[in-house]
Design an enzyme around this catalytic site. Structure first.
Site, mmCIF file in Angstrom:
data_model
loop_
_atom_site.group_PDB
_atom_site.id
_atom_site.type_symbol
_atom_site.label_atom_id
_atom_site.label_comp_id
_atom_site.label_asym_id
_atom_site.label_seq_id
_atom_site.Cartn_x
_atom_site.Cartn_y
_atom_site.Cartn_z
ATOM 1 N N ASP A 15 39.048 36.445 49.584
ATOM 2 C CA ASP A 15 40.179 36.039 48.751
ATOM 3 C C ASP A 15 41.273 35.369 49.584
ATOM 4 O O ASP A 15 42.414 35.804 49.597
ATOM 5 C CB ASP A 15 40.727 37.265 48.002
ATOM 6 C CG ASP A 15 39.635 37.959 47.204
ATOM 7 O OD1 ASP A 15 39.550 37.713 45.998
ATOM 8 O OD2 ASP A 15 38.847 38.736 47.800
ATOM 9 N N TYR A 51 41.011 28.690 46.157
ATOM 10 C CA TYR A 51 41.771 28.867 44.904
ATOM 11 C C TYR A 51 42.286 27.518 44.410
ATOM 12 O O TYR A 51 42.571 26.644 45.212
ATOM 13 C CB TYR A 51 42.955 29.807 45.152
ATOM 14 C CG TYR A 51 42.546 31.242 45.308
ATOM 15 C CD1 TYR A 51 42.316 32.042 44.193
ATOM 16 C CD2 TYR A 51 42.371 31.803 46.566
ATOM 17 C CE1 TYR A 51 41.936 33.365 44.327
ATOM 18 C CE2 TYR A 51 41.984 33.122 46.707
ATOM 19 C CZ TYR A 51 41.768 33.900 45.584
ATOM 20 O OH TYR A 51 41.381 35.213 45.715
ATOM 21 N N ASN A 86 34.461 34.648 42.021
ATOM 22 C CA ASN A 86 34.627 34.091 40.675
ATOM 23 C C ASN A 86 35.433 32.792 40.690
ATOM 24 O O ASN A 86 35.167 31.878 39.899
ATOM 25 C CB ASN A 86 35.262 35.106 39.734
ATOM 26 C CG ASN A 86 36.571 35.669 40.251
ATOM 27 O OD1 ASN A 86 36.592 36.369 41.258
ATOM 28 N ND2 ASN A 86 37.670 35.388 39.570
ATOM 29 N N HIS A 178 31.226 40.116 46.040
ATOM 30 C CA HIS A 178 32.629 39.788 45.809
ATOM 31 C C HIS A 178 33.333 40.865 44.988
ATOM 32 O O HIS A 178 34.466 41.245 45.284
ATOM 33 C CB HIS A 178 32.760 38.443 45.103
ATOM 34 C CG HIS A 178 34.181 38.086 44.790
ATOM 35 N ND1 HIS A 178 35.112 37.820 45.778
ATOM 36 C CD2 HIS A 178 34.852 37.985 43.607
ATOM 37 C CE1 HIS A 178 36.285 37.571 45.219
ATOM 38 N NE2 HIS A 178 36.155 37.662 43.909
ATOM 39 N N HIS A 187 41.932 44.756 39.160
ATOM 40 C CA HIS A 187 40.757 44.592 38.312
ATOM 41 C C HIS A 187 40.032 45.904 38.050
ATOM 42 O O HIS A 187 39.330 46.039 37.047
ATOM 43 C CB HIS A 187 39.786 43.585 38.947
ATOM 44 C CG HIS A 187 40.345 42.211 39.073
ATOM 45 N ND1 HIS A 187 40.839 41.713 40.266
ATOM 46 C CD2 HIS A 187 40.511 41.215 38.165
ATOM 47 C CE1 HIS A 187 41.265 40.469 40.082
ATOM 48 N NE2 HIS A 187 41.086 40.148 38.822
ATOM 49 N N HIS A 213 37.778 40.575 45.761
ATOM 50 C CA HIS A 213 38.196 40.466 44.366
ATOM 51 C C HIS A 213 39.561 41.101 44.101
ATOM 52 O O HIS A 213 40.473 40.432 43.632
ATOM 53 C CB HIS A 213 37.134 41.045 43.429
ATOM 54 C CG HIS A 213 37.321 40.646 41.995
ATOM 55 N ND1 HIS A 213 37.532 39.339 41.610
ATOM 56 C CD2 HIS A 213 37.331 41.382 40.847
ATOM 57 C CE1 HIS A 213 37.648 39.293 40.287
ATOM 58 N NE2 HIS A 213 37.545 40.502 39.798
ATOM 59 N N ASP A 214 39.719 42.399 44.369
ATOM 60 C CA ASP A 214 41.050 42.989 44.298
ATOM 61 C C ASP A 214 41.771 42.689 45.599
ATOM 62 O O ASP A 214 41.228 42.901 46.694
ATOM 63 C CB ASP A 214 40.974 44.497 44.037
ATOM 64 C CG ASP A 214 40.849 44.809 42.555
ATOM 65 O OD1 ASP A 214 41.394 44.030 41.748
ATOM 66 O OD2 ASP A 214 40.228 45.817 42.201
ATOM 67 N N HIS A 215 43.016 42.214 45.474
ATOM 68 C CA HIS A 215 43.748 41.681 46.627
ATOM 69 C C HIS A 215 44.493 42.807 47.346
ATOM 70 O O HIS A 215 45.706 42.961 47.239
ATOM 71 C CB HIS A 215 44.716 40.586 46.167
ATOM 72 C CG HIS A 215 44.024 39.396 45.577
ATOM 73 N ND1 HIS A 215 44.701 38.254 45.184
ATOM 74 C CD2 HIS A 215 42.711 39.144 45.327
ATOM 75 C CE1 HIS A 215 43.837 37.377 44.711
ATOM 76 N NE2 HIS A 215 42.634 37.898 44.781
#
Length: 286
Positions: A15, A51, A86, A178, A187, A213-215
């Protein structure tokens, strides 16, 4: 942190691809210092490499703005083993695979793949790089991700994961994806992975699952499997402890995994260089 004989060390994070914004630069610099100290042979990226919409082609400006011009430390000029997130699925996934032929350090041969790494002294580590976005059922309805997601055969990937884990004689087994299985981040848990992937992790006695995925930075443990969320390569979001949590912190950073013959140490490290959490995992027979 000095390299130790008999240890395989590598940094892990996800991420991150935000055109060099401040937190991304801080993590890049500190990861470069840690990688130099341990002389790492490769880097692992857990997805959401660019991103907000992935890349459009192998000539997309983001290759330079978010990757080539950011991770400039000499210690990071090693192969990067990459998976898709994603946000990558919102763009051209094939372009990320094709970029492997243009960059000596970008390595993603397909949407999911495996590598077996050698630990000095004779042990080995199976690393199974998965493609988790197609498992998330809501993505099939997403205007941008939908066609990309629906084109993937999750049953075939699960069969491949099952076969790969089952046939391996490696001393250590690590699965990378991910999306989290369990998470206290924004999430949260991924029900589809709990239902479909987790039984394989248990059946084949996987030691560690690594995800983004989770930051944030997290360590959870359940049923003898250790779960590390390392989605803090740039912007972070709030996180809380859940029933499986051993550590949870909302701060930019990365993980350094150091694997020996009988134990593995995972250090969750802030962009400042502070080791926030260190976990030692004993090897069990697979």
């Amino acid at each position: 942190m000095e390299p130790s004989s008999g240890i395989l060390s590598f940094p892990v994070f996800g991420d991150w691809g935000r055109r060099g914004q401040r937190d991304q630069l801080d993590v890049a610099a500190q990861m470069g210092r840690a990688a130099a100290a341990l002389r790492v042979p490769f880097v692992v990226s857990l997805g959401d490499n660019f991103y907000d919409y992935g890349v459009s082609s192998t000539d997309d400006p983001q290759w330079k703005e978010s990757f080539e011009n950011v991770y400039i430390a000499p210690s990071l000029q090693v192969p990067w083993n990459v998976i898709l997130g994603n946000h990558d699925y919102r763009g051209n996934c094939q372009a990320q695979i094709d970029y492997s032929a243009r960059s000596p350090r970008w390595r993603i041969p397909s949407r999911y793949y495996t590598r077996t790494e050698s630990v000095p002294g004779g042990k080995s580590v199976l690393m199974v790089y998965t493609d988790t976005s197609p498992f998330v059922t809501s993505y099939a309805k997403d205007a941008l991700m939908g066609p990309n997601v629906r084109s993937q055969d999750t049953a075939a990937q699960l069969a491949w994961i099952d076969r790969t884990l089952g046939e391996s004689t490696a001393d250590w087994k690590i699965v990378l994806g991910h999306h989290p299985v369990y998470s206290g981040g924004e999430h949260g848990d991924t029900p589809e992975l709990i239902e479909r992937l987790l039984p394989l992790l248990k059946r084949h006695r996987v030691h560690v699952y690594l995800n983004g995925h989770d930051h944030d930075l997290q360590h959870q443990e359940a049923g003898g499997i250790h779960y590390f969320c390392v989605g803090a390569g740039s912007t972070v979001r709030p996180v809380k402890s859940e029933k499986h949590s051993l550590f949870a912190r909302s701060t930019p950073g990365f993980a350094m995994v150091s694997t020996g013959a009988e134990s593995m140490t995972v250090r969750l490290t802030a962009a400042t260089g502070e080791v926030l959490h260190s976990a030692v995992i004993a090897r069990t027979a697979a």
